[in-house]
Scaffold this motif. Sequence first.
Motif, short mmCIF file in Angstrom:
data_model
loop_
_atom_site.label_atom_id
_atom_site.label_comp_id
_atom_site.label_asym_id
_atom_site.label_seq_id
_atom_site.Cartn_x
_atom_site.Cartn_y
_atom_site.Cartn_z
N UNK A 50 0.88 -1.11 0.00
CA UNK A 50 0.03 0.01 0.00
C UNK A 50 0.95 1.08 0.04
N UNK A 51 2.30 1.29 0.47
CA UNK A 51 3.07 2.22 0.58
C UNK A 51 3.02 3.19 -0.80
N UNK A 52 3.09 2.43 -1.87
CA UNK A 52 3.12 3.29 -3.10
C UNK A 52 1.80 4.11 -3.55
N UNK A 53 0.68 3.71 -2.98
CA UNK A 53 -0.50 4.41 -3.57
C UNK A 53 -0.56 5.71 -2.82
N UNK A 54 -0.44 7.01 -3.66
CA UNK A 54 -0.64 8.19 -3.12
C UNK A 54 -1.97 8.48 -2.32
N UNK A 55 -3.05 7.93 -2.52
CA UNK A 55 -4.02 8.23 -1.64
C UNK A 55 -4.39 7.41 -0.41
N UNK A 56 -3.40 6.56 -0.14
CA UNK A 56 -3.51 5.62 1.09
C UNK A 56 -2.16 6.15 1.72
N UNK A 57 -2.66 6.25 3.04
CA UNK A 57 -1.73 6.84 4.07
C UNK A 57 -1.49 5.65 4.84
N UNK A 58 -0.53 4.73 5.15
CA UNK A 58 -0.10 3.77 6.09
C UNK A 58 0.56 4.25 7.12
N UNK A 59 -0.01 3.94 8.42
CA UNK A 59 0.86 4.35 9.72
C UNK A 59 0.92 2.91 10.42
N UNK A 60 2.13 2.67 10.77
CA UNK A 60 2.70 1.32 11.54
C UNK A 60 2.67 1.74 13.05
N UNK A 61 1.89 1.12 13.57
CA UNK A 61 1.61 1.43 15.03
C UNK A 61 2.44 0.65 15.98
N UNK A 62 3.77 1.24 15.78
CA UNK A 62 4.98 0.57 16.42
C UNK A 62 5.19 1.50 17.85
N UNK A 63 6.04 1.17 18.67
CA UNK A 63 6.32 1.76 20.05
C UNK A 63 6.55 3.41 19.66
N UNK A 64 7.16 3.88 18.66
CA UNK A 64 7.36 5.27 18.50
C UNK A 64 6.05 6.01 18.20
N UNK A 65 5.08 5.21 17.57
CA UNK A 65 3.93 5.91 17.37
C UNK A 65 3.01 6.12 18.56
N UNK A 66 2.85 5.07 19.38
CA UNK A 66 2.11 4.85 20.49
C UNK A 66 2.86 5.87 21.59
N UNK A 67 3.97 6.10 21.36
CA UNK A 67 4.74 7.10 22.55
C UNK A 67 4.20 8.57 21.99
N UNK A 68 4.08 9.03 20.97
CA UNK A 68 3.70 10.04 20.29
C UNK A 68 2.16 10.37 20.33
N UNK A 69 1.28 9.56 20.64
CA UNK A 69 -0.32 9.66 20.46
C UNK A 69 -0.80 9.39 21.71
N UNK A 70 -0.23 8.48 22.58
CA UNK A 70 -0.75 7.93 24.08
C UNK A 70 -0.02 7.80 24.82
N UNK A 71 -0.26 7.67 26.25
CA UNK A 71 0.56 7.29 27.42
C UNK A 71 1.27 5.98 27.21
N UNK A 72 0.44 5.06 26.71
CA UNK A 72 0.86 3.62 26.23
C UNK A 72 -0.14 3.03 25.26
N UNK A 73 0.24 2.13 24.79
CA UNK A 73 -0.58 1.27 23.74
C UNK A 73 -1.66 0.60 24.37
N UNK A 74 -2.88 1.05 24.17
CA UNK A 74 -4.10 0.23 24.88
C UNK A 74 -4.03 -1.05 24.71
N UNK A 75 -4.43 -1.84 25.76
CA UNK A 75 -4.66 -3.36 25.43
C UNK A 75 -6.04 -3.54 24.68
N UNK A 76 -6.98 -2.83 24.83
CA UNK A 76 -8.25 -3.10 24.08
C UNK A 76 -8.09 -2.39 22.61
#
Length: 337
Positions: A50-76
Amino acid sequence: MTDKPRWGIVATVAEPAPLVLAFVAHHLSLGASEIHIYLDEANDPVGEALDWLPPVHVTRCDMDYWQAVAPRRPRRHNNRQSINATHAQSVCNLDYLLSCDADEFLRPGSNVEAQIAEIPDWATWTKVFNLERTMVRGVPQNSIFDGAFKVHYQGRDDTPLRTSDLAPMGFTGHAAGKPMVRTKIGMNIGIHVPRHGHIKDRVVPPHYPADQIELIHFDGLTPLHWAGKFIRQAAKTPDRLAQLPPFRIAQWRKIAACLNDDAALRGLYDDVNAYDTARLIQLEEDGYVVRERFDPTAALQSIFPGHSVDLSPKHFDSLLRPRIDQWLRTARKHGVL
């Protein structure tokens, strides 16, 4: 808003690639300006397709992502979906954003722009209601998208759609619809409704019920996929199993008893979510079922030219099986199985 409103979709996915690719292709073919895909498993290989499709925005929910958007990765899983949808709203370039799952597709022929034009100024979001796929008992499943669609949800245990005590309200999944929100106003997007404040606030913002577009929900693309939702919950959040409604707990117990018998699992799936031909005809005549074909093949060929996508149940289950086996091992460690 511009003369031609920009709309798009956000989904958090942890599904076999054929489903995700069909989800993307179908909605691009309907005119989505952006599709935001959040990979619940950061190393999910579908991201590379999907990375090569301009209309598609892929976000990989890794540790860096969760540290940026939430206190921690939610269990649920539901909480992760909500955070991801709210994040997509903050970074998208859209007028409206629909939040749904990868097993939910806007009904073919949906004119989303016409629906948006109908939404009054006072409404901050619109609820897109859903049909649910059902199977025809005794008819072989050749594609993960085969079947008919239940269109009326009565919300009572005397609904004509009821198949067994394991599906007392007629739908095996939800009948609550999904939210399409106006962007740029900072709402927190829940699974079925958004809020202006905290996602658990009781006050639901005023909404306009969509009457020109619908979702079709494939609650279990195959019997294994249907069972997998429960197995994943048993592995990831086993404490939540006891909090399920009684009929869901009954479903889980039946599924647990069928895990080593594919024929028994197929039979259970049909008991819960299939009708024989005569019953299906009657339900169709009464307006409770529509028999229309959903086939994303043309969209897949258009969006992914030269890439063959196998939509057979056998292939789908072969991709799903390693995840199921991993969840089973974890569930057994928890003593749930």
